[in-house]
Motif scaffolding. Structure first.
Motif, mmCIF file in Angstrom:
data_model
loop_
_atom_site.group_PDB
_atom_site.id
_atom_site.type_symbol
_atom_site.label_atom_id
_atom_site.label_comp_id
_atom_site.label_asym_id
_atom_site.label_seq_id
_atom_site.Cartn_x
_atom_site.Cartn_y
_atom_site.Cartn_z
ATOM 1 N N ALA A 235 0.834 -1.214 0.000
ATOM 2 C CA ALA A 235 0.000 0.000 0.000
ATOM 3 C C ALA A 235 0.866 1.261 0.000
ATOM 4 O O ALA A 235 0.538 2.259 -0.648
ATOM 5 C CB ALA A 235 -0.913 -0.001 1.226
ATOM 6 N N VAL A 236 2.014 1.189 0.728
ATOM 7 C CA VAL A 236 2.914 2.354 0.811
ATOM 8 C C VAL A 236 3.654 2.528 -0.511
ATOM 9 O O VAL A 236 3.796 3.646 -1.023
ATOM 10 C CB VAL A 236 3.904 2.199 1.993
ATOM 11 C CG1 VAL A 236 4.767 3.439 2.139
ATOM 12 C CG2 VAL A 236 3.154 1.934 3.293
ATOM 13 N N GLU A 237 4.127 1.400 -1.089
ATOM 14 C CA GLU A 237 4.800 1.445 -2.407
ATOM 15 C C GLU A 237 3.854 2.059 -3.446
ATOM 16 O O GLU A 237 4.257 2.918 -4.235
ATOM 17 C CB GLU A 237 5.183 0.020 -2.860
ATOM 18 C CG GLU A 237 6.304 -0.616 -2.066
ATOM 19 C CD GLU A 237 7.696 -0.224 -2.556
ATOM 20 O OE1 GLU A 237 7.797 0.769 -3.295
ATOM 21 O OE2 GLU A 237 8.661 -0.898 -2.172
ATOM 22 N N ILE A 243 3.166 9.529 -6.800
ATOM 23 C CA ILE A 243 3.825 10.846 -6.720
ATOM 24 C C ILE A 243 4.743 10.989 -7.934
ATOM 25 O O ILE A 243 5.726 10.259 -8.083
ATOM 26 C CB ILE A 243 4.629 10.980 -5.400
ATOM 27 C CG1 ILE A 243 3.676 10.895 -4.206
ATOM 28 C CG2 ILE A 243 5.413 12.283 -5.373
ATOM 29 C CD1 ILE A 243 4.356 10.803 -2.855
ATOM 30 N N SER A 244 4.405 11.918 -8.818
ATOM 31 C CA SER A 244 5.142 12.012 -10.099
ATOM 32 C C SER A 244 6.465 12.749 -9.944
ATOM 33 O O SER A 244 7.429 12.489 -10.657
ATOM 34 C CB SER A 244 4.288 12.741 -11.136
ATOM 35 O OG SER A 244 4.164 14.103 -10.761
ATOM 36 N N VAL A 306 -0.002 7.845 4.535
ATOM 37 C CA VAL A 306 0.398 6.439 4.706
ATOM 38 C C VAL A 306 1.923 6.302 4.573
ATOM 39 O O VAL A 306 2.555 5.517 5.289
ATOM 40 C CB VAL A 306 -0.384 5.524 3.711
ATOM 41 C CG1 VAL A 306 -0.055 5.846 2.273
ATOM 42 C CG2 VAL A 306 -0.096 4.057 3.977
ATOM 43 N N ILE A 307 2.533 7.097 3.684
ATOM 44 C CA ILE A 307 4.003 7.051 3.512
ATOM 45 C C ILE A 307 4.679 7.597 4.772
ATOM 46 O O ILE A 307 5.656 7.036 5.269
ATOM 47 C CB ILE A 307 4.449 7.861 2.273
ATOM 48 C CG1 ILE A 307 3.790 7.299 1.004
ATOM 49 C CG2 ILE A 307 5.967 7.849 2.123
ATOM 50 C CD1 ILE A 307 3.982 8.164 -0.235
ATOM 51 N N ASP A 308 4.129 8.693 5.290
ATOM 52 C CA ASP A 308 4.708 9.328 6.477
ATOM 53 C C ASP A 308 4.633 8.410 7.694
ATOM 54 O O ASP A 308 5.585 8.302 8.466
ATOM 55 C CB ASP A 308 3.970 10.642 6.765
ATOM 56 C CG ASP A 308 4.566 11.378 7.958
ATOM 57 O OD1 ASP A 308 5.789 11.610 7.939
ATOM 58 O OD2 ASP A 308 3.828 11.703 8.907
ATOM 59 N N HIS A 331 10.856 4.467 -4.985
ATOM 60 C CA HIS A 331 10.456 5.452 -6.000
ATOM 61 C C HIS A 331 10.741 6.883 -5.513
ATOM 62 O O HIS A 331 11.139 7.753 -6.294
ATOM 63 C CB HIS A 331 8.958 5.287 -6.312
ATOM 64 C CG HIS A 331 8.438 6.293 -7.296
ATOM 65 N ND1 HIS A 331 8.865 6.326 -8.606
ATOM 66 C CD2 HIS A 331 7.548 7.320 -7.151
ATOM 67 C CE1 HIS A 331 8.260 7.334 -9.234
ATOM 68 N NE2 HIS A 331 7.450 7.947 -8.370
ATOM 69 N N LEU A 332 10.566 7.109 -4.205
ATOM 70 C CA LEU A 332 10.837 8.440 -3.650
ATOM 71 C C LEU A 332 12.319 8.655 -3.397
ATOM 72 O O LEU A 332 12.890 9.652 -3.830
ATOM 73 C CB LEU A 332 10.071 8.633 -2.330
ATOM 74 C CG LEU A 332 8.582 8.941 -2.412
ATOM 75 C CD1 LEU A 332 8.022 9.125 -1.008
ATOM 76 C CD2 LEU A 332 8.313 10.194 -3.229
ATOM 77 N N CYS A 333 12.955 7.709 -2.688
ATOM 78 C CA CYS A 333 14.333 7.977 -2.242
ATOM 79 C C CYS A 333 15.345 7.915 -3.383
ATOM 80 O O CYS A 333 16.353 8.619 -3.355
ATOM 81 C CB CYS A 333 14.736 7.083 -1.068
ATOM 82 S SG CYS A 333 14.794 5.347 -1.396
ATOM 83 N N ASN A 334 15.108 7.087 -4.397
ATOM 84 C CA ASN A 334 16.088 6.977 -5.480
ATOM 85 C C ASN A 334 15.735 7.782 -6.726
ATOM 86 O O ASN A 334 16.575 7.963 -7.605
ATOM 87 C CB ASN A 334 16.279 5.506 -5.889
ATOM 88 C CG ASN A 334 16.971 4.704 -4.798
ATOM 89 O OD1 ASN A 334 17.366 5.263 -3.778
ATOM 90 N ND2 ASN A 334 17.104 3.410 -4.998
#
Length: 727
Positions: A235-237, A243-244, A306-308, A331-334
């Motif tokens: 769900a978090v992934e 998020i584009s 949910v990500i937070d 997807h966010l960190c890299n």
């Protein structure tokens, strides 16, 4: 008339005086000095008699010792609550709530309690010449209910064999195996603890991690053992993938535009999450503008999402030898947040105006948009510095080129950043920052995760360049909020705090280094203490005892942690310090970003208690992650040496104990033990004063730092230990 002789006090009189004193001040800790003064004990014999009497009163539980030279009245009674610590040798202990000395609990009196369990104990009647003992009378709360280990299946019954200090292996009914086979690594939940009707611990398999010895299974086992996640919730992934990372015109309008200023990132060669970048350009009047640009994670991850929630729970990324378990979805960190070259990125920045001596003439904390011109690996930036005349380890910047031309692409910018960083560093040490240089053991691994090479990673000029500007940004942000100016109250902020060294452990260090002819201060101002410790580090550099003394000195240090209550940072000698520069991999940095934005917009001070709880959680998770990281290094070290059993190496003695010699191999820095039973040419005894092993008959001595030739005798992966023998 002769001088009136004062009658010596009897033990009974002293006992009564002490009883009156302590009962009149039930909550006060009284040191020997206080007691001698308050009771007017001015002769050596009466003072010694008082100390002996207090020992007996503590033995009878009338007094409670506080450290080595103070007591207070024991007001806690015979039944107490606290934490249980289990030891594999059966010498278990109970630590009372609110601190105090550990109290012995024998195995038969432990009620099968495990490390970390909250228990209620009653103190047992003290037997003459025996230590104080307690027995567990109730287990209030179990520390955890899932455990990790290896499955052993025997006919109709299965067991989980763990590394935990369990009373017994965990029994698993066949129907609760979830398809687990012999020698699989598994996560098991306890469904029944021992009680008066059942002696066994019974569990059910909740996850199979893979076969023992398989690299992924072993790494997941380490994570699961410490309660760290080994997979990312879908769900978090999925939320992250939505998020584009597209930058709107509104985003650009609201931010200071740095896309035209030369900017770079400098990171490890295998890094993918670039969370900090540096920009530099000359200003009028001989000043330099240096921007420390940090990925604006809080722009993409909104509070309470949910990500937070997942990031908050994890609180940190975990770096095992062969993998990173990120705090944020990949997807966010890299990709979205990572400051990749030639891509527009949103940042939160601290922009400095520095003079040639790296004094801050002005600064601003602003939201920005940047575009990195170049991504350097540390090795590339280091090569560029050395091409321009930097000699690593000297702390000297590159000389100005005679022809005015720097060698290499963008060399002037990198060389200038290095020059300014070295000025900052020099001043930091002058102000009393500690000089502990940490070496990290690293492995090269093949596609199956097997270690192929083992080496120490040493911090060079390029690493220190980045470190210095990150320290400056963190310190500036902390001061910006923590020192709001005359008449204003500081608003809530998570600080990174580091308390003064433990006085008791400093005394141990002082006694220890005296054996080697060194001196170290144990009291005085913070600056005097750190200067004395730095002098010790300088004096031991390159000596046989260096590593051991540094280890003991580090143990005297308190652990740095997060708190909204600022007490300064002893190790860095900063009165104000926070973490602002790594929000991709540390949750406190994201908290700091959010609060800064809130205060910038005129918001009220945040709830102190709420943020202190988050700080405590982040500190706890940081410790857990560090323990898991160390265990993965130990595992790889044993695995690496397992391929070399029977081979001989040149080594040196890195530690000495009564049970044997710790030896470190010169080539790869792997450490193992030569047990004392293998030194069979003589009967060797441990000489504590000289810190060596000495042969009773021959007088032959083994000293720290001695060169030694060893053979790898055994490598036990399950116990994580390497045995050497003398070659």
């Amino acid at each position: 008339m002769g001088k009136k002789v004062r009658k010596r006090l009897t033990k009974k009189q002293i006992s009564e005086m002490l009883e009156r004193l302590f009962t009149s001040q039930p909550d006060r800790k009284l040191s020997f000095k206080d007691i001698f003064r308050l009771l007017n004990l001015d002769t050596h014999p009466t003072r010694m008699l008082a100390i002996d009497t207090m020992k007996e009163m503590a033995w009878d539980d009338f007094l409670t010792p506080v450290g080595d030279n103070a007591y207070r009245l024991n007001t806690k009674g015979q039944v107490q609550e606290g934490t249980f610590i289990r030891k594999s040798n059966g010498k278990n202990s109970f630590i009372p709530d609110g601190g105090g000395l550990p109290i012995f609990v024998s195995e038969r009196n432990s009620m099968s309690a495990l490390t970390g369990d909250r228990v209620r104990v009653s103190f047992m009647a003290r037997r003459p010449n025996h230590i104080k003992e307690a027995q567990v009378i109730a287990i209030i709360e179990r520390a955890k209910d899932t455990f990790v280990g290896r499955l052993h299946i025997d006919h109709d019954v299965a067991f989980l064999i763990t590394q935990e200090d369990f009373v017994s292996d965990v029994l698993i009914p066949k129907k609760k195996l979830k398809g687990g086979k012999e020698n699989d690594k598994a996560v098991v939940r306890i469904i029944q603890w021992p009680d008066e009707h059942h002696r066994n611990i019974v569990g059910e398999v909740v996850d199979i991690l893979g076969k023992t010895g398989n690299n992924d299974a072993e790494m997941h086992t380490i994570l699961a053992k410490y309660g760290l996640p080994y997979k990312y919730p879908k769900a978090v992934e999925d939320a992250a993938k939505k998020i584009s990372g597209d930058i709107t015109e509104k985003d650009v309008e609201e931010r200071e535009d740095f896309r035209g200023v030369w900017t770079c990132t400098i990171d490890p060669h295998d890094a993918k999450d670039f969370d900090d970048a540096l920009s530099i350009r000359p200003l009028k009047g001989g000043l330099w503008e240096v921007g420390v640009h940090i990925a604006d994670v809080s722009h993409y991850v909104s509070e309470g999402s949910v990500i937070d929630k997942e990031a908050q729970k994890r609180a940190t990324s975990v770096y095992l030898v062969d993998r990173t378990i990120p705090m944020l979805p990949e997807h966010l960190c890299n990709f979205v947040c990572s400051l990749r070259p030639d891509e527009d990125k949103l940042c939160y920045s601290v922009v400095f105006h520095l003079d040639e001596d790296a004094y801050v003439r002005d600064y601003r904390i602003v939201h920005t948009i940047i575009r990195s011109n170049r991504r350097y690996a540390y090795e590339e930036a280091q090569a560029l510095l050395e091409l321009n005349g930097v000699v690593d380890g000297t702390g000297q910047p590159a000389p100005k080129p005679k022809d005015g031309k720097y060698r290499g692409e963008y060399a002037e910018q990198i060389v200038t950043l290095d020059r300014l960083a070295k000025k900052l560093r020099e001043r930091r040490f002058k102000d009393g920052a500690m000089k502990f240089e940490s070496e990290e053991l690293h492995f090269d691994v093949d596609e199956k995760g097997r270690p192929t090479r083992c080496y120490f990673k040493v911090s060079k000029d390029a690493n220190k360049l980045i470190e210095e500007f990150m320290l400056l940004a963190n310190k500036t942000v902390a001061e910006h909020v923590g020192k709001p100016g005359k008449g204003k109250k500081a608003k809530t902020l998570p600080y990174r705090v580091h308390d003064n060294p433990d006085p008791q452990k400093l005394e141990t260090l002082r006694e220890y280094v005296t054996k080697f002819g060194y001196r170290v201060k144990t009291e005085g101002t913070n600056a005097a203490l750190s200067r004395s410790l730095n002098k010790l580090m300088d004096e031991t550099e390159g000596r046989a005892e260096q590593k051991l003394i540094q280890h003991i000195a580090l143990r005297a240090m308190m652990k740095a942690k997060y708190s909204v209550h600022n007490i300064g940072h002893f190790g860095l000698a900063f009165p104000y310090y926070t973490h602002f520069t790594s929000p991709i991999r540390r949750y406190p940095d994201t908290m700091v970003h959010r609060l800064l934005t809130r205060y910038e917009q005129g918001g009220r001070s945040a709830n102190e208690r709420y943020y202190e709880e988050l700080c405590q959680h982040s500190s706890d998770m940081e410790q857990v992650a560090a323990t898991a990281e160390r265990e993965s290094v130990k595992y790889k070290m044993v695995e690496f040496m397992g391929e070399h059993v029977g081979e001989e190496y040149d080594a040196h003695i890195s530690g000495i104990q009564s049970y044997g010699l710790y030896c470190e191999i010169d080539d790869n820095h792997c450490e193992g033990l030569v047990p004392i039973r293998d030194l069979d040419d003589d009967y060797y005894e441990f000489d504590e004063k000289r810190f060596c092993l000495v042969g009773r008959r021959s007088g032959k001595a083994y000293n720290l730092g001695d060169a030694i030739r060893i053979r790898v005798a055994a490598a036990n992966l399950e116990k994580r230990q390497i045995d050497f023998s003398l070659a």
